[in-house]
Design a protein around this motif. Structure first.
Motif, PDB file in Angstrom:
ATOM      1  N   GLU A 127      -2.116  -2.917   2.947  1.00  0.00           N
ATOM      2  CA  GLU A 127      -3.575  -2.956   3.061  1.00  0.00           C
ATOM      3  C   GLU A 127      -4.079  -4.334   2.659  1.00  0.00           C
ATOM      4  O   GLU A 127      -3.795  -4.805   1.549  1.00  0.00           O
ATOM      5  CB  GLU A 127      -4.201  -1.886   2.161  1.00  0.00           C
ATOM      6  N   ALA A 128      -4.821  -4.958   3.562  1.00  0.00           N
ATOM      7  CA  ALA A 128      -5.323  -6.307   3.312  1.00  0.00           C
ATOM      8  C   ALA A 128      -6.544  -6.255   2.409  1.00  0.00           C
ATOM      9  O   ALA A 128      -7.674  -6.456   2.851  1.00  0.00           O
ATOM     10  CB  ALA A 128      -5.644  -6.989   4.637  1.00  0.00           C
ATOM     11  N   SER A 129      -6.330  -5.943   1.135  1.00  0.00           N
ATOM     12  CA  SER A 129      -7.479  -5.884   0.241  1.00  0.00           C
ATOM     13  C   SER A 129      -7.105  -6.413  -1.139  1.00  0.00           C
ATOM     14  O   SER A 129      -5.981  -6.205  -1.623  1.00  0.00           O
ATOM     15  CB  SER A 129      -7.993  -4.439   0.121  1.00  0.00           C
ATOM     16  N   LEU A 130      -8.072  -7.086  -1.764  1.00  0.00           N
ATOM     17  CA  LEU A 130      -7.830  -7.626  -3.107  1.00  0.00           C
ATOM     18  C   LEU A 130      -7.747  -6.506  -4.141  1.00  0.00           C
ATOM     19  O   LEU A 130      -7.178  -6.689  -5.214  1.00  0.00           O
ATOM     20  CB  LEU A 130      -8.921  -8.637  -3.469  1.00  0.00           C
ATOM     21  N   GLU A 131      -8.302  -5.342  -3.774  1.00  0.00           N
ATOM     22  CA  GLU A 131      -8.187  -4.189  -4.671  1.00  0.00           C
ATOM     23  C   GLU A 131      -6.701  -3.798  -4.831  1.00  0.00           C
ATOM     24  O   GLU A 131      -6.228  -3.525  -5.935  1.00  0.00           O
ATOM     25  CB  GLU A 131      -8.995  -3.027  -4.078  1.00  0.00           C
ATOM     26  N   ARG A 132      -5.964  -3.775  -3.728  1.00  0.00           N
ATOM     27  CA  ARG A 132      -4.530  -3.465  -3.798  1.00  0.00           C
ATOM     28  C   ARG A 132      -3.782  -4.564  -4.560  1.00  0.00           C
ATOM     29  O   ARG A 132      -2.899  -4.292  -5.366  1.00  0.00           O
ATOM     30  CB  ARG A 132      -3.942  -3.339  -2.393  1.00  0.00           C
ATOM     31  N   VAL A 133      -4.147  -5.814  -4.262  1.00  0.00           N
ATOM     32  CA  VAL A 133      -3.490  -6.938  -4.949  1.00  0.00           C
ATOM     33  C   VAL A 133      -3.644  -6.790  -6.464  1.00  0.00           C
ATOM     34  O   VAL A 133      -2.696  -7.032  -7.221  1.00  0.00           O
ATOM     35  CB  VAL A 133      -4.095  -8.279  -4.460  1.00  0.00           C
ATOM     36  N   ALA A 134      -4.825  -6.330  -6.892  1.00  0.00           N
ATOM     37  CA  ALA A 134      -5.093  -6.203  -8.331  1.00  0.00           C
ATOM     38  C   ALA A 134      -4.219  -5.132  -8.988  1.00  0.00           C
ATOM     39  O   ALA A 134      -4.059  -5.109 -10.210  1.00  0.00           O
ATOM     40  CB  ALA A 134      -6.571  -5.880  -8.555  1.00  0.00           C
ATOM     41  N   ILE A 163      -1.686 -12.461   1.396  1.00  0.00           N
ATOM     42  CA  ILE A 163      -0.293 -12.663   0.959  1.00  0.00           C
ATOM     43  C   ILE A 163      -0.254 -13.663  -0.195  1.00  0.00           C
ATOM     44  O   ILE A 163       0.440 -13.463  -1.201  1.00  0.00           O
ATOM     45  CB  ILE A 163       0.589 -13.152   2.133  1.00  0.00           C
ATOM     46  N   PHE A 164      -1.067 -14.722  -0.069  1.00  0.00           N
ATOM     47  CA  PHE A 164      -1.088 -15.748  -1.119  1.00  0.00           C
ATOM     48  C   PHE A 164      -1.594 -15.168  -2.445  1.00  0.00           C
ATOM     49  O   PHE A 164      -0.979 -15.360  -3.506  1.00  0.00           O
ATOM     50  CB  PHE A 164      -1.962 -16.922  -0.674  1.00  0.00           C
ATOM     51  N   ALA A 165      -2.699 -14.422  -2.392  1.00  0.00           N
ATOM     52  CA  ALA A 165      -3.244 -13.822  -3.626  1.00  0.00           C
ATOM     53  C   ALA A 165      -2.241 -12.840  -4.226  1.00  0.00           C
ATOM     54  O   ALA A 165      -2.065 -12.767  -5.453  1.00  0.00           O
ATOM     55  CB  ALA A 165      -4.572 -13.125  -3.328  1.00  0.00           C
ATOM     56  N   ALA A 166      -1.565 -12.094  -3.349  1.00  0.00           N
ATOM     57  CA  ALA A 166      -0.554 -11.146  -3.841  1.00  0.00           C
ATOM     58  C   ALA A 166       0.612 -11.896  -4.477  1.00  0.00           C
ATOM     59  O   ALA A 166       1.145 -11.483  -5.511  1.00  0.00           O
ATOM     60  CB  ALA A 166      -0.069 -10.268  -2.685  1.00  0.00           C
ATOM     61  N   MET A 167       1.007 -13.013  -3.872  1.00  0.00           N
ATOM     62  CA  MET A 167       2.095 -13.816  -4.465  1.00  0.00           C
ATOM     63  C   MET A 167       1.698 -14.320  -5.853  1.00  0.00           C
ATOM     64  O   MET A 167       2.518 -14.340  -6.777  1.00  0.00           O
ATOM     65  CB  MET A 167       2.428 -15.008  -3.559  1.00  0.00           C
TER      66      MET A 167
END
Ligand SMILES: [Zn+2]
Length: 452
Positions: A127-134, A163-167
Protein backbone atom coordinates in the motif's frame (compact mmCIF):
# COMPACT_ATOMS: atom_id res chain seq x y z
CA UNK A 1 29.96 -38.03 27.52
CA UNK A 2 26.97 -39.16 25.51
CA UNK A 3 25.04 -36.89 23.16
CA UNK A 4 21.37 -37.16 22.24
CA UNK A 5 22.28 -37.60 18.59
CA UNK A 6 25.54 -38.12 16.75
CA UNK A 7 25.99 -37.84 12.98
CA UNK A 8 29.03 -40.01 12.55
CA UNK A 9 31.92 -40.06 10.10
CA UNK A 10 30.67 -37.74 7.35
CA UNK A 11 32.64 -35.04 5.57
CA UNK A 12 31.39 -31.79 7.06
CA UNK A 13 31.22 -29.18 4.30
CA UNK A 14 31.05 -25.57 5.44
CA UNK A 15 31.59 -22.28 3.66
CA UNK A 16 35.31 -22.40 4.47
CA UNK A 17 36.39 -26.02 4.94
CA UNK A 18 35.76 -29.73 4.39
CA UNK A 19 36.64 -31.99 7.32
CA UNK A 20 35.78 -35.57 8.33
CA UNK A 21 34.32 -35.50 11.84
CA UNK A 22 31.36 -36.48 14.00
CA UNK A 23 28.70 -33.93 14.97
CA UNK A 24 27.26 -34.25 18.49
CA UNK A 25 23.83 -32.81 19.23
CA UNK A 26 22.39 -32.11 22.64
CA UNK A 27 18.72 -31.13 22.64
CA UNK A 28 18.20 -28.77 19.70
CA UNK A 29 21.78 -27.53 19.49
CA UNK A 30 25.12 -28.59 18.06
CA UNK A 31 27.21 -29.39 21.14
CA UNK A 32 30.39 -30.95 19.77
CA UNK A 33 32.40 -31.59 16.61
CA UNK A 34 35.06 -34.24 17.03
CA UNK A 35 36.09 -37.89 16.77
CA UNK A 36 34.48 -40.97 18.28
CA UNK A 37 31.52 -39.12 19.76
CA UNK A 38 28.87 -41.34 21.32
CA UNK A 39 25.15 -40.73 21.04
CA UNK A 40 21.90 -42.18 22.35
CA UNK A 41 21.07 -42.22 18.67
CA UNK A 42 23.67 -42.37 15.91
CA UNK A 43 23.37 -41.79 12.17
CA UNK A 44 26.17 -43.19 10.03
CA UNK A 45 27.26 -40.63 7.43
CA UNK A 46 30.38 -42.42 6.19
CA UNK A 47 31.03 -41.47 2.57
CA UNK A 48 28.44 -38.69 2.75
CA UNK A 49 28.62 -34.93 3.05
CA UNK A 50 27.22 -33.29 6.18
CA UNK A 51 25.94 -29.77 5.43
CA UNK A 52 24.26 -27.06 7.48
CA UNK A 53 20.50 -27.22 6.86
CA UNK A 54 19.80 -25.23 3.70
CA UNK A 55 17.90 -21.95 3.92
CA UNK A 56 15.58 -20.69 1.20
CA UNK A 57 15.15 -16.96 1.68
CA UNK A 58 12.50 -16.44 -0.99
CA UNK A 59 9.41 -18.67 -1.08
CA UNK A 60 5.63 -18.32 -1.39
CA UNK A 61 3.40 -20.94 0.16
CA UNK A 62 -0.36 -20.99 -0.37
CA UNK A 63 -2.34 -17.99 0.79
CA UNK A 64 -6.01 -18.02 1.70
CA UNK A 65 -6.64 -14.95 -0.43
CA UNK A 66 -8.27 -14.89 -3.84
CA UNK A 67 -5.18 -13.80 -5.76
CA UNK A 68 -1.70 -15.33 -5.62
CA UNK A 69 -3.05 -18.80 -4.98
CA UNK A 70 0.01 -21.01 -4.92
CA UNK A 71 -0.59 -24.74 -4.96
CA UNK A 72 1.87 -25.77 -2.27
CA UNK A 73 0.38 -25.40 1.19
CA UNK A 74 2.63 -24.84 4.19
CA UNK A 75 2.33 -28.61 4.72
CA UNK A 76 3.16 -29.91 1.24
CA UNK A 77 5.68 -27.16 0.51
CA UNK A 78 7.66 -27.71 3.68
CA UNK A 79 7.64 -31.50 3.24
CA UNK A 80 9.13 -30.87 -0.23
CA UNK A 81 11.60 -28.49 1.43
CA UNK A 82 12.74 -31.09 3.96
CA UNK A 83 13.26 -33.68 1.20
CA UNK A 84 15.44 -31.04 -0.47
CA UNK A 85 17.57 -30.50 2.63
CA UNK A 86 15.93 -27.17 3.47
CA UNK A 87 15.42 -26.64 7.22
CA UNK A 88 14.50 -22.94 7.23
CA UNK A 89 12.54 -20.78 4.80
CA UNK A 90 11.57 -17.15 4.67
CA UNK A 91 8.07 -16.83 3.24
CA UNK A 92 6.29 -13.54 2.58
CA UNK A 93 3.42 -11.78 4.31
CA UNK A 94 1.87 -10.06 1.28
CA UNK A 95 -0.12 -7.40 3.08
CA UNK A 96 -3.08 -6.20 1.03
CA UNK A 97 -4.11 -2.58 0.61
CA UNK A 98 -6.37 -1.56 3.51
CA UNK A 99 -4.83 -4.06 5.96
CA UNK A 100 -2.37 -3.02 8.65
CA UNK A 101 1.07 -4.61 8.49
CA UNK A 102 0.45 -6.08 11.91
CA UNK A 103 -2.84 -7.77 10.89
CA UNK A 104 -1.26 -8.99 7.63
CA UNK A 105 1.64 -10.46 9.57
CA UNK A 106 -0.62 -12.13 12.15
CA UNK A 107 -2.74 -13.89 9.54
CA UNK A 108 0.34 -15.11 7.66
CA UNK A 109 1.90 -16.44 10.85
CA UNK A 110 -1.31 -18.33 11.65
CA UNK A 111 -1.09 -20.05 8.23
CA UNK A 112 2.61 -20.81 8.70
CA UNK A 113 1.97 -22.83 11.86
CA UNK A 114 1.39 -25.88 9.62
CA UNK A 115 5.09 -25.89 8.62
CA UNK A 116 7.33 -28.90 8.99
CA UNK A 117 10.49 -26.74 8.93
CA UNK A 118 11.43 -23.51 10.71
CA UNK A 119 10.36 -20.28 9.10
CA UNK A 120 10.07 -16.52 9.15
CA UNK A 121 8.54 -13.99 6.77
CA UNK A 122 9.52 -10.88 4.87
CA UNK A 123 6.80 -8.21 5.04
CA UNK A 124 5.67 -7.21 1.56
CA UNK A 125 4.33 -3.66 1.81
CA UNK A 126 1.85 -3.14 -1.04
CA UNK A 127 0.00 0.00 0.00
CA UNK A 128 1.47 3.31 -1.12
CA UNK A 129 0.82 5.17 2.10
CA UNK A 130 2.93 6.83 4.77
CA UNK A 131 0.58 5.33 7.34
CA UNK A 132 1.87 1.85 6.43
CA UNK A 133 5.46 3.12 6.37
CA UNK A 134 4.98 4.38 9.93
CA UNK A 135 4.14 0.83 11.06
CA UNK A 136 7.52 -0.55 9.97
CA UNK A 137 9.47 0.02 13.24
CA UNK A 138 6.84 -1.80 15.33
CA UNK A 139 6.96 -4.81 12.99
CA UNK A 140 10.77 -4.88 13.14
CA UNK A 141 10.49 -4.69 16.93
CA UNK A 142 8.38 -7.89 16.82
CA UNK A 143 11.28 -9.73 15.20
CA UNK A 144 10.51 -9.24 11.50
CA UNK A 145 13.23 -6.88 10.24
CA UNK A 146 12.94 -7.41 6.45
CA UNK A 147 10.57 -5.53 4.14
CA UNK A 148 9.98 -6.14 0.44
CA UNK A 149 8.91 -3.53 -2.10
CA UNK A 150 7.72 -4.12 -5.65
CA UNK A 151 8.95 -1.64 -8.26
CA UNK A 152 6.94 -3.40 -10.99
CA UNK A 153 3.36 -4.69 -11.37
CA UNK A 154 0.39 -2.38 -11.60
CA UNK A 155 -1.33 -3.67 -8.45
CA UNK A 156 1.70 -4.02 -6.16
CA UNK A 157 4.26 -1.41 -7.21
CA UNK A 158 5.05 1.43 -4.85
CA UNK A 159 6.15 4.84 -6.14
CA UNK A 160 9.80 5.71 -5.56
CA UNK A 161 9.06 8.29 -2.85
CA UNK A 162 7.17 5.72 -0.76
CA UNK A 163 9.91 3.11 -1.26
CA UNK A 164 12.41 5.76 -0.17
CA UNK A 165 10.45 6.70 2.98
CA UNK A 166 10.03 3.01 3.78
CA UNK A 167 13.77 2.45 3.33
CA UNK A 168 14.41 5.27 5.81
CA UNK A 169 12.09 3.57 8.30
CA UNK A 170 13.81 0.20 7.76
CA UNK A 171 17.20 1.89 8.21
CA UNK A 172 16.07 3.46 11.49
CA UNK A 173 15.50 -0.02 12.94
CA UNK A 174 18.60 -1.62 11.46
CA UNK A 175 16.62 -3.89 9.13
CA UNK A 176 16.79 -5.06 5.53
CA UNK A 177 15.06 -3.50 2.52
CA UNK A 178 14.29 -5.84 -0.39
CA UNK A 179 13.25 -4.91 -3.92
CA UNK A 180 11.78 -6.66 -6.93
CA UNK A 181 13.70 -4.45 -9.36
CA UNK A 182 12.05 -3.98 -12.73
CA UNK A 183 11.08 -0.73 -14.46
CA UNK A 184 7.31 -0.62 -14.36
CA UNK A 185 6.13 1.97 -16.89
CA UNK A 186 8.15 0.91 -19.91
CA UNK A 187 7.35 -2.78 -19.37
CA UNK A 188 3.65 -1.89 -19.34
CA UNK A 189 4.06 0.12 -22.54
CA UNK A 190 5.91 -2.74 -24.27
CA UNK A 191 3.17 -5.13 -23.13
CA UNK A 192 0.54 -2.76 -24.50
CA UNK A 193 2.32 -2.66 -27.86
CA UNK A 194 2.52 -6.47 -27.90
CA UNK A 195 -1.19 -6.80 -27.11
CA UNK A 196 -2.12 -4.27 -29.79
CA UNK A 197 -0.11 -6.18 -32.39
CA UNK A 198 -1.59 -9.52 -31.29
CA UNK A 199 1.78 -10.77 -30.02
CA UNK A 200 0.78 -13.12 -27.18
CA UNK A 201 3.21 -16.09 -27.24
CA UNK A 202 5.68 -16.78 -24.42
CA UNK A 203 8.53 -15.13 -26.33
CA UNK A 204 6.69 -11.79 -26.18
CA UNK A 205 6.60 -11.99 -22.38
CA UNK A 206 10.40 -11.95 -22.61
CA UNK A 207 10.52 -9.19 -25.20
CA UNK A 208 8.57 -6.80 -22.95
CA UNK A 209 11.18 -7.17 -20.18
CA UNK A 210 14.60 -6.38 -21.65
CA UNK A 211 17.59 -6.61 -19.27
CA UNK A 212 18.17 -2.85 -19.42
CA UNK A 213 14.89 -2.30 -17.54
CA UNK A 214 16.07 -4.59 -14.73
CA UNK A 215 19.40 -2.76 -14.58
CA UNK A 216 17.68 0.64 -14.52
CA UNK A 217 15.47 -0.34 -11.59
CA UNK A 218 18.44 -1.91 -9.80
CA UNK A 219 20.40 1.32 -10.19
CA UNK A 220 17.45 3.36 -8.91
CA UNK A 221 16.90 1.09 -5.89
CA UNK A 222 20.59 1.31 -5.03
CA UNK A 223 20.51 5.12 -5.25
CA UNK A 224 17.48 5.30 -2.93
CA UNK A 225 19.09 2.84 -0.50
CA UNK A 226 22.31 4.79 -0.42
CA UNK A 227 20.54 8.03 0.48
CA UNK A 228 18.35 6.23 3.04
CA UNK A 229 21.38 4.45 4.52
CA UNK A 230 19.75 1.03 4.45
CA UNK A 231 21.10 -2.46 3.71
CA UNK A 232 19.48 -3.70 0.51
CA UNK A 233 18.75 -7.13 -0.94
CA UNK A 234 17.92 -7.34 -4.64
CA UNK A 235 15.67 -10.29 -5.33
CA UNK A 236 16.04 -12.57 -8.34
CA UNK A 237 18.79 -10.85 -10.32
CA UNK A 238 18.98 -12.10 -13.90
CA UNK A 239 20.89 -9.60 -16.06
CA UNK A 240 24.60 -8.91 -16.42
CA UNK A 241 23.82 -5.16 -16.63
CA UNK A 242 22.19 -5.33 -13.19
CA UNK A 243 25.18 -7.23 -11.75
CA UNK A 244 27.37 -4.32 -12.83
CA UNK A 245 25.22 -1.98 -10.74
CA UNK A 246 25.73 -4.16 -7.66
CA UNK A 247 29.49 -4.27 -8.18
CA UNK A 248 29.60 -0.48 -8.57
CA UNK A 249 27.55 -0.01 -5.39
CA UNK A 250 29.86 -2.32 -3.42
CA UNK A 251 32.86 -0.42 -4.75
CA UNK A 252 31.44 2.79 -3.29
CA UNK A 253 30.89 1.07 0.04
CA UNK A 254 27.19 0.22 0.01
CA UNK A 255 25.91 -2.84 1.88
CA UNK A 256 24.01 -4.61 -0.87
CA UNK A 257 23.19 -8.28 -1.30
CA UNK A 258 22.41 -10.01 -4.59
CA UNK A 259 20.03 -12.96 -4.84
CA UNK A 260 19.69 -15.27 -7.80
CA UNK A 261 17.04 -17.95 -8.18
CA UNK A 262 17.71 -21.42 -9.54
CA UNK A 263 15.70 -21.00 -12.74
CA UNK A 264 17.72 -18.02 -14.02
CA UNK A 265 21.00 -19.89 -13.67
CA UNK A 266 19.86 -23.33 -14.86
CA UNK A 267 17.53 -22.26 -17.68
CA UNK A 268 17.75 -19.80 -20.57
CA UNK A 269 15.34 -18.21 -23.02
CA UNK A 270 15.72 -21.37 -25.12
CA UNK A 271 13.92 -23.27 -22.34
CA UNK A 272 10.73 -21.19 -22.19
CA UNK A 273 8.86 -23.88 -24.08
CA UNK A 274 8.98 -27.58 -23.15
CA UNK A 275 7.91 -29.52 -26.27
CA UNK A 276 7.56 -32.80 -24.33
CA UNK A 277 4.81 -31.55 -22.04
CA UNK A 278 3.68 -28.61 -24.21
CA UNK A 279 4.32 -26.22 -21.31
CA UNK A 280 5.69 -22.67 -21.43
CA UNK A 281 7.46 -21.14 -18.43
CA UNK A 282 6.57 -17.58 -17.50
CA UNK A 283 8.64 -15.73 -14.92
CA UNK A 284 9.20 -12.06 -14.16
CA UNK A 285 11.97 -11.12 -14.53
CA UNK A 286 12.05 -13.51 -17.48
CA UNK A 287 14.57 -16.16 -18.48
CA UNK A 288 17.55 -14.57 -20.24
CA UNK A 289 20.02 -15.55 -22.96
CA UNK A 290 22.91 -17.97 -22.30
CA UNK A 291 25.30 -14.99 -22.08
CA UNK A 292 23.40 -13.78 -19.01
CA UNK A 293 23.47 -17.31 -17.54
CA UNK A 294 27.27 -17.28 -17.84
CA UNK A 295 27.38 -13.89 -16.13
CA UNK A 296 25.25 -15.27 -13.29
CA UNK A 297 27.55 -18.29 -12.82
CA UNK A 298 30.55 -15.97 -12.69
CA UNK A 299 28.79 -13.67 -10.21
CA UNK A 300 27.92 -16.66 -8.02
CA UNK A 301 31.53 -17.81 -8.06
CA UNK A 302 32.96 -14.37 -7.22
CA UNK A 303 30.31 -13.53 -4.60
CA UNK A 304 28.59 -10.66 -6.44
CA UNK A 305 25.53 -12.84 -6.01
CA UNK A 306 25.43 -13.74 -2.32
CA UNK A 307 22.63 -16.25 -2.19
CA UNK A 308 20.68 -18.75 -4.25
CA UNK A 309 16.94 -18.84 -3.51
CA UNK A 310 14.07 -20.29 -5.49
CA UNK A 311 11.03 -17.96 -5.51
CA UNK A 312 9.26 -21.27 -4.87
CA UNK A 313 5.56 -20.73 -5.41
CA UNK A 314 4.38 -23.43 -7.76
CA UNK A 315 0.96 -23.44 -9.34
CA UNK A 316 -0.77 -25.93 -11.53
CA UNK A 317 -0.55 -25.15 -15.22
CA UNK A 318 -3.12 -22.82 -16.76
CA UNK A 319 -4.16 -22.09 -20.32
CA UNK A 320 -3.11 -18.64 -21.60
CA UNK A 321 -5.17 -16.37 -23.88
CA UNK A 322 -3.18 -17.81 -26.80
CA UNK A 323 -4.29 -21.36 -25.88
CA UNK A 324 -0.78 -22.15 -24.65
CA UNK A 325 -0.31 -24.12 -21.39
CA UNK A 326 1.69 -21.98 -18.97
CA UNK A 327 3.21 -22.39 -15.54
CA UNK A 328 2.08 -19.21 -13.79
CA UNK A 329 4.83 -17.06 -12.19
CA UNK A 330 6.81 -18.91 -9.53
CA UNK A 331 8.61 -22.22 -9.74
CA UNK A 332 8.74 -25.53 -7.97
CA UNK A 333 12.29 -25.10 -6.71
CA UNK A 334 12.44 -25.62 -2.97
CA UNK A 335 13.21 -29.36 -3.19
CA UNK A 336 15.75 -29.32 -6.02
CA UNK A 337 18.15 -26.42 -5.34
CA UNK A 338 20.93 -28.29 -3.49
CA UNK A 339 20.95 -31.13 -6.02
CA UNK A 340 20.80 -28.88 -9.10
CA UNK A 341 23.69 -26.68 -7.95
CA UNK A 342 25.72 -29.69 -6.85
CA UNK A 343 25.26 -31.19 -10.31
CA UNK A 344 25.57 -28.15 -12.57
CA UNK A 345 27.70 -25.98 -10.25
CA UNK A 346 30.09 -28.11 -8.21
CA UNK A 347 30.44 -31.17 -10.47
CA UNK A 348 30.61 -28.98 -13.58
CA UNK A 349 33.47 -26.98 -12.05
CA UNK A 350 31.54 -23.70 -11.91
CA UNK A 351 31.55 -23.33 -8.13
CA UNK A 352 33.45 -24.85 -5.23
CA UNK A 353 31.86 -27.08 -2.60
CA UNK A 354 32.43 -24.22 -0.17
CA UNK A 355 30.62 -21.62 -2.32
CA UNK A 356 27.76 -24.09 -2.90
CA UNK A 357 27.21 -24.45 0.85
CA UNK A 358 27.78 -20.74 1.39
CA UNK A 359 25.21 -19.65 -1.22
CA UNK A 360 22.53 -22.20 -0.22
CA UNK A 361 23.02 -22.57 3.54
CA UNK A 362 25.30 -20.08 5.28
CA UNK A 363 25.07 -16.75 3.48
CA UNK A 364 21.23 -16.78 3.48
CA UNK A 365 21.38 -16.77 7.30
CA UNK A 366 23.50 -13.60 7.18
CA UNK A 367 21.37 -11.92 4.52
CA UNK A 368 18.03 -12.83 6.15
CA UNK A 369 19.28 -12.13 9.69
CA UNK A 370 18.93 -15.67 11.13
CA UNK A 371 21.61 -15.73 13.84
CA UNK A 372 21.00 -19.32 15.05
CA UNK A 373 21.03 -20.89 11.56
CA UNK A 374 23.32 -21.76 8.66
CA UNK A 375 26.46 -23.18 10.30
CA UNK A 376 27.79 -26.49 11.52
CA UNK A 377 29.31 -24.98 14.64
CA UNK A 378 28.93 -25.41 18.37
CA UNK A 379 26.00 -23.39 19.72
CA UNK A 380 24.10 -23.22 16.42
CA UNK A 381 20.76 -24.94 15.86
CA UNK A 382 21.28 -28.61 15.02
CA UNK A 383 19.98 -28.23 11.45
CA UNK A 384 21.95 -30.78 9.43
CA UNK A 385 21.72 -32.48 6.06
CA UNK A 386 23.34 -35.79 5.16
CA UNK A 387 23.95 -35.50 1.42
CA UNK A 388 24.89 -38.44 -0.81
CA UNK A 389 27.14 -36.97 -3.55
CA UNK A 390 26.79 -40.06 -5.75
CA UNK A 391 23.02 -40.68 -5.74
CA UNK A 392 21.18 -39.84 -8.95
CA UNK A 393 17.59 -38.89 -9.64
CA UNK A 394 15.67 -37.78 -12.72
CA UNK A 395 13.40 -34.94 -11.60
CA UNK A 396 9.67 -34.92 -12.26
CA UNK A 397 6.58 -33.83 -10.39
CA UNK A 398 5.89 -37.51 -9.67
CA UNK A 399 9.07 -38.09 -7.67
CA UNK A 400 9.08 -34.65 -6.02
CA UNK A 401 6.76 -33.70 -3.16
CA UNK A 402 5.11 -30.42 -4.17
CA UNK A 403 1.41 -30.45 -4.94
CA UNK A 404 1.74 -29.70 -8.65
CA UNK A 405 1.24 -31.23 -12.09
CA UNK A 406 4.51 -30.02 -13.61
CA UNK A 407 8.00 -29.49 -12.21
CA UNK A 408 10.10 -26.63 -13.57
CA UNK A 409 13.02 -29.07 -13.89
CA UNK A 410 11.11 -32.05 -15.32
CA UNK A 411 13.41 -34.50 -17.05
CA UNK A 412 16.70 -33.16 -15.65
CA UNK A 413 18.91 -35.81 -14.00
CA UNK A 414 20.80 -34.65 -10.92
CA UNK A 415 23.72 -36.23 -9.12
CA UNK A 416 23.76 -35.71 -5.37
CA UNK A 417 20.72 -35.95 -3.10
CA UNK A 418 19.88 -35.05 0.49
CA UNK A 419 19.12 -38.38 2.18
CA UNK A 420 18.64 -37.34 5.81
CA UNK A 421 17.42 -33.96 7.08
CA UNK A 422 17.64 -32.92 10.73
CA UNK A 423 16.00 -29.81 12.20
CA UNK A 424 16.93 -28.68 15.73
CA UNK A 425 18.04 -32.21 16.51
CA UNK A 426 14.85 -33.85 15.21
CA UNK A 427 15.14 -36.20 12.24
CA UNK A 428 12.59 -35.04 9.64
CA UNK A 429 13.73 -37.22 6.75
CA UNK A 430 15.77 -40.41 7.14
CA UNK A 431 17.00 -42.33 4.11
CA UNK A 432 14.55 -40.32 1.99
CA UNK A 433 11.59 -41.28 4.20
CA UNK A 434 9.43 -38.73 6.03
CA UNK A 435 9.78 -39.23 9.80
CA UNK A 436 8.01 -36.19 11.28
CA UNK A 437 4.67 -34.42 10.97
CA UNK A 438 4.02 -30.89 9.70
CA UNK A 439 3.22 -28.38 12.43
CA UNK A 440 6.46 -28.89 14.35
CA UNK A 441 8.26 -26.05 12.56
CA UNK A 442 8.95 -22.96 14.60
CA UNK A 443 9.36 -19.26 14.02
CA UNK A 444 13.09 -18.62 13.72
CA UNK A 445 14.59 -15.74 15.71
CA UNK A 446 15.72 -12.83 13.52
CA UNK A 447 18.01 -9.88 13.86
CA UNK A 448 20.93 -7.96 12.33
CA UNK A 449 24.09 -6.90 14.15
CA UNK A 450 22.85 -3.30 14.13
CA UNK A 451 22.07 -0.28 11.97
CA UNK A 452 24.50 0.61 9.19
ZN1 LIG B 1 8.81 -14.00 -5.11
Amino acid sequence: MTYDLVVRGGTIITSDRSVVADVGVRGETIAAIGDRLRGAREIDATGMYVLPGAIDGHVHMRTNRAQDVYDDTFETGTIAAAFGGVTTMVDQAQVEVGTSLSDGLDSRLAEAEASLIDYSVHINVREASLERVAEIPAIAERGFPSFKFFMNYETYALPDEIIFAAMQAVASCGGLAIVHAEHRGVIEELERQNRLAGRTGPEWHLSARPPELEAEATHRALALAQIAGVRLLIFHMTASEALREVRAARARGQEVYGEVCTQYVLLSDADIYDPVSGTALRFSPPLRTPAHQEALWAALADGTLDVISTDHGPRRRVSGPDGQLYTPPGTSGIETRLSLFHTFGVLAGRMSLQRWVDACCTRPAVVCGLPTKGRVDIGYDADLVVFDPEAKLTLSHEVLHSDIDYSTYDGITVQGLPVTTISRGEVLIEDRTLMAAPGRGRLAPRGYPGPL
